[in-house]
Write an enzyme that holds these catalytic residues in place. Structure first.
Site, mmCIF file in Angstrom:
data_model
loop_
_atom_site.group_PDB
_atom_site.id
_atom_site.type_symbol
_atom_site.label_atom_id
_atom_site.label_comp_id
_atom_site.label_asym_id
_atom_site.label_seq_id
_atom_site.Cartn_x
_atom_site.Cartn_y
_atom_site.Cartn_z
ATOM 1 N N LYS A 25 0.833 -1.209 0.000
ATOM 2 C CA LYS A 25 0.000 0.000 0.000
ATOM 3 C C LYS A 25 0.873 1.267 0.000
ATOM 4 C CE LYS A 25 -1.743 1.627 4.019
ATOM 5 N NZ LYS A 25 -1.425 3.031 4.339
ATOM 6 N N ASN A 26 1.877 1.289 0.880
ATOM 7 C CA ASN A 26 2.641 2.528 1.034
ATOM 8 C C ASN A 26 3.638 2.771 -0.100
ATOM 9 O OD1 ASN A 26 1.110 3.043 3.236
ATOM 10 N ND2 ASN A 26 2.667 2.457 4.744
ATOM 11 N N ARG A 95 -5.604 10.083 4.510
ATOM 12 C CA ARG A 95 -4.653 10.990 5.138
ATOM 13 C C ARG A 95 -3.390 11.178 4.264
ATOM 14 N NH1 ARG A 95 -1.551 14.466 8.536
ATOM 15 N NH2 ARG A 95 0.314 14.042 7.369
ATOM 16 N N CYS A 119 -5.550 12.307 12.535
ATOM 17 C CA CYS A 119 -6.307 11.085 12.251
ATOM 18 C C CYS A 119 -6.270 10.188 13.469
ATOM 19 C CB CYS A 119 -5.758 10.381 11.023
ATOM 20 S SG CYS A 119 -4.179 9.606 11.354
ATOM 21 N N ARG A 124 -0.374 14.373 13.219
ATOM 22 C CA ARG A 124 0.240 14.305 11.887
ATOM 23 C C ARG A 124 0.391 15.672 11.213
ATOM 24 N NH1 ARG A 124 -1.702 8.664 9.262
ATOM 25 N NH2 ARG A 124 0.312 8.799 8.281
ATOM 26 N N PRO A 125 1.222 16.523 11.813
ATOM 27 C CA PRO A 125 1.471 17.838 11.199
ATOM 28 C C PRO A 125 2.195 17.697 9.857
ATOM 29 C CG PRO A 125 2.952 17.471 13.062
ATOM 30 C CD PRO A 125 2.001 16.310 13.034
ATOM 31 N N ILE A 126 2.192 18.773 9.055
ATOM 32 C CA ILE A 126 2.854 18.715 7.732
ATOM 33 C C ILE A 126 3.900 19.825 7.589
ATOM 34 C CG2 ILE A 126 0.997 17.525 6.487
ATOM 35 C CD1 ILE A 126 0.158 20.369 5.463
ATOM 36 N N ASP A 127 4.417 20.284 8.745
ATOM 37 C CA ASP A 127 5.393 21.372 8.712
ATOM 38 C C ASP A 127 6.619 21.037 7.852
ATOM 39 O OD1 ASP A 127 5.571 19.476 10.892
ATOM 40 O OD2 ASP A 127 7.344 20.564 11.572
ATOM 41 N N LEU A 128 7.091 19.786 7.887
ATOM 42 C CA LEU A 128 8.297 19.434 7.111
ATOM 43 C C LEU A 128 8.018 19.503 5.609
ATOM 44 C CD1 LEU A 128 9.491 16.377 9.259
ATOM 45 C CD2 LEU A 128 10.373 18.713 9.314
ATOM 46 N N ASP A 310 4.022 0.356 12.115
ATOM 47 C CA ASP A 310 2.866 -0.291 11.487
ATOM 48 C C ASP A 310 2.700 -1.753 11.903
ATOM 49 O OD1 ASP A 310 2.484 2.099 10.212
ATOM 50 O OD2 ASP A 310 3.272 1.460 8.276
ATOM 51 N N ARG A 402 -8.534 -0.395 4.087
ATOM 52 C CA ARG A 402 -7.594 0.595 3.542
ATOM 53 C C ARG A 402 -6.257 -0.057 3.187
ATOM 54 N NH1 ARG A 402 -5.948 4.132 7.605
ATOM 55 N NH2 ARG A 402 -4.543 4.701 5.940
HETATM 56 N N1 EPU Z 1 5.731 14.489 11.184
HETATM 57 C C1 EPU Z 1 5.824 15.797 11.576
HETATM 58 N N2 EPU Z 1 5.829 16.767 10.607
HETATM 59 C C2 EPU Z 1 5.773 16.470 9.302
HETATM 60 C C3 EPU Z 1 5.676 15.122 8.894
HETATM 61 C C4 EPU Z 1 5.666 14.147 9.866
HETATM 62 O O1 EPU Z 1 5.883 16.101 12.772
HETATM 63 O O2 EPU Z 1 5.768 17.400 8.474
HETATM 64 C C5 EPU Z 1 5.656 13.442 12.213
HETATM 65 C C6 EPU Z 1 4.309 12.720 12.163
HETATM 66 O O3 EPU Z 1 3.310 13.427 12.846
HETATM 67 C C7 EPU Z 1 4.632 11.404 12.807
HETATM 68 C C8 EPU Z 1 6.071 11.157 12.363
HETATM 69 O O4 EPU Z 1 6.591 12.421 11.951
HETATM 70 O O5 EPU Z 1 4.557 11.510 14.187
HETATM 71 C C9 EPU Z 1 6.212 10.154 11.228
HETATM 72 O O6 EPU Z 1 5.493 10.606 10.101
HETATM 73 P P1 EPU Z 1 5.895 10.243 8.596
HETATM 74 O O7 EPU Z 1 5.791 11.497 7.816
HETATM 75 O O8 EPU Z 1 7.189 9.485 8.564
HETATM 76 O O9 EPU Z 1 4.731 9.256 8.208
HETATM 77 P P2 EPU Z 1 3.713 9.371 7.008
HETATM 78 O O10 EPU Z 1 4.419 9.652 5.762
HETATM 79 O O11 EPU Z 1 2.583 10.244 7.402
HETATM 80 C C10 EPU Z 1 3.966 6.841 6.407
HETATM 81 C C11 EPU Z 1 3.044 5.677 6.210
HETATM 82 C C12 EPU Z 1 2.480 5.256 7.548
HETATM 83 C C13 EPU Z 1 3.659 4.857 8.448
HETATM 84 C C14 EPU Z 1 4.641 6.029 8.575
HETATM 85 C C15 EPU Z 1 5.879 5.691 9.375
HETATM 86 C C16 EPU Z 1 2.179 6.020 3.989
HETATM 87 C C17 EPU Z 1 1.027 6.309 3.124
HETATM 88 N N3 EPU Z 1 1.969 6.059 5.305
HETATM 89 O O12 EPU Z 1 3.180 7.874 6.978
HETATM 90 O O13 EPU Z 1 1.673 4.119 7.306
HETATM 91 O O14 EPU Z 1 3.180 4.505 9.722
HETATM 92 O O15 EPU Z 1 5.048 6.453 7.258
HETATM 93 O O16 EPU Z 1 6.521 4.601 8.833
HETATM 94 O O17 EPU Z 1 3.268 5.731 3.499
HETATM 95 C C18 EPU Z 1 -0.019 2.574 7.764
HETATM 96 O O18 EPU Z 1 0.237 2.030 6.697
HETATM 97 O O19 EPU Z 1 -0.773 2.045 8.638
HETATM 98 C C19 EPU Z 1 0.561 3.883 8.068
HETATM 99 C C20 EPU Z 1 0.072 4.703 8.992
#
Ligand code: EPU
Length: 429
Positions: A25-26, A95, A119, A124-128, A310, A402
């Protein structure tokens, strides 16, 4: 609108046999988004049937792509993309739709998306993601819950980006934006998950110049355009791990065919600690369960190649019936313990304090009426039901749909007594 189906499990059946594992999926989600950068037709094989894949396809079609699915192959023609916005209702379906930011910016130089918000598993902020866009030279404004991200006149320009945390989504967004940007982009402290490399492999086969994906430093030399290519999505390491744990909990033996063993390396060590015998033969992995599962002293979730967040819920379900005390520290998502309340309904003994959970193994679990709190938490409920005495009725399984393609069929093949029923039928009978 999600379905009201339920999964009913009659526990205590040993799982045995061999299975192939669905596509990841990812990987498939960012790869489908990456097709936006291609001036032509992309053919993506091994795409699982998942609601998140459907949600991604809906957004691609809204943007102007012609998308066709034949079995597990999805073909995307991105020649005539006309839009750069994603409506709020489509963004909210999934998400991870934030990865469209990089795909649309890369192709159009402008993107308007609603903010994804928190969620089930965290804020899950998107600041980065946003800071990276600014470093490419984009201007960002946010109003009424929408982000408007626009390249300035000179376009998007490659840059050096140091991530304060190796975010998977931010790394993907940066790669997507950098692929068609001017000049060179270097990402330091990039996420190293196998799915990042899979997306980069697809883009490289289309003519992108991405080096080092899967490592901490990734270098992207911008190119003028990409042409269409064919790609096969990697097997899903989280799904593979889930079925290995299911087998371990029921006392059986499973062979996972044609997976990438190194991708599940981080879960092999704790499974061995629990007493499982695991052997690797080329791309096949066999797990044989012990008579009694032992505790796993400590699981700390970490970015890859650490233990994956996960798989935390599924491994917690396993330790709930293992002899002794196991400790879990969840370092990635702040609210990823919601499954614990449901595991306790089965008779599990788990205490939490902040990001730590202490599991005292019990001799057996009892079937329960539970709900899927989130995708992986939901899969942990199925695992608990498979080894519990009696019947388990699991609701809110739209979360599971999902990420798992027909789990009841896969587990049925392995010998589980499991079925999906329409909620109306269960209340009627
Ligand atoms: N984070 C920030 N700011 C940002 C981005 C992330 O603080 O701008 C924090 C998040 O809030 C979180 C941490 O960093 O606490 C990790 O987030 P990351 O961005 O690495 O995760 P993601 O891209 O949102 C993907 C997978 C998730 C998986 C995580 C970690 C996809 C679609 N989703 O999420 O998958 O848990 O990486 O490996 O690739 C799942 O499949 O069940 C799932 C949640």
């Amino acid at each position: 609108m999600w379905n009201l189906d339920k999964i009913i499990v009659k526990g205590r059946k040993k799982l045995n046999g061999e299975i192939s594992v669905q596509g990841a999926k990812n990987s498939v989600l960012p790869i489908l988004v990456a097709t936006l950068l291609v001036d032509g037709i992309s053919v993506i094989h091994n795409c699982p049937y998942l609601s998140d894949v459907d949600a991604t396809v809906k957004i691609l079609r809204y943007l102007g792509c012609v998308v066709k699915r034949e079995g597990h192959t999805i073909t995307v023609d991105s020649t005539n993309i006309k839009k750069f916005d994603v409506p709020d209702n489509l963004m909210r379906e999934m998400r991870s739709s934030i990865v469209f930011l990089g795909g649309i910016m890369g192709r159009m130089g402008k993107a308007v998306l609603s903010t994804p918000g928190g969620c089930e598993i965290g804020l899950r902020p998107i600041d980065l993601h946003l800071s990276a866009m600014e470093q490419f030279g984009a201007t960002i404004t946010t109003e009424n819950g929408f982000i408007d991200c626009s390249a300035k006149e000179k376009g998007l320009v490659g840059t050096r980006i140091i991530l304060s945390f190796p975010s998977v989504g931010a790394t993907e967004n940066i790669i997507l934006t950098a692929t068609l940007a001017k000049g060179v982009t270097i990402i330091s402290n990039a996420a190293r998950e196998p799915e990042i490399k899979d997306m980069a492999d697809f883009l490289n086969s289309c003519g992108a110049k991405i080096h080092g994906a899967g490592e901490s430093t990734i270098t992207i030399e911008g190119v003028r355009s990409l042409c269409g290519a064919e790609h096969t999505v990697i097997p899903d390491r989280i799904v593979a791990s889930t079925y290995m744990i299911a087998t371990a909990m029921t006392g059986g033996t499973i062979c996972l065919k044609d997976i990438v063993p190194s991708h599940i390396g981080p879960i092999i060590q704790p499974l061995r600690e629990s007493g499982c015998h695991i052997s690797v033969d080329g791309r096949n992995v066999v797990l044989a369960s012990p008579t009694h599962l032992k505790r796993i002293r400590m699981i700390r979730t970490m970015p890859h190649p650490g233990f994956p967040t996960d798989v935390q819920a599924q491994m917690m379900a396993l330790t709930s019936i293992a002899e002794g005390t196991s400790v879990f520290i969840e370092n990635i998502f702040e609210s990823r313990f919601k499954h614990i309340g449901e595991l306790i309904r089965f008779g599990a003994k788990i205490n939490t304090e902040g990001r730590m959970a202490v599991v005292e193994g019990v001799k057996s679990l009892n079937g329960a009426n539970v709900k899927a709190t989130d995708l992986r938490g939901g899969s942990a409920m199925i695992l608990a039901g498979l080894c519990a005495d009696g019947i388990t009725e699991l609701s809110e399984i739209h979360h599971i749909d999902r990420g798992y393609e027909e789990p009841e069929k896969v587990l049925g093949v392995l010998g589980a007594d499991i079925k999906r029923v329409n909620n109306y039928e269960t209340t009627k009978n």
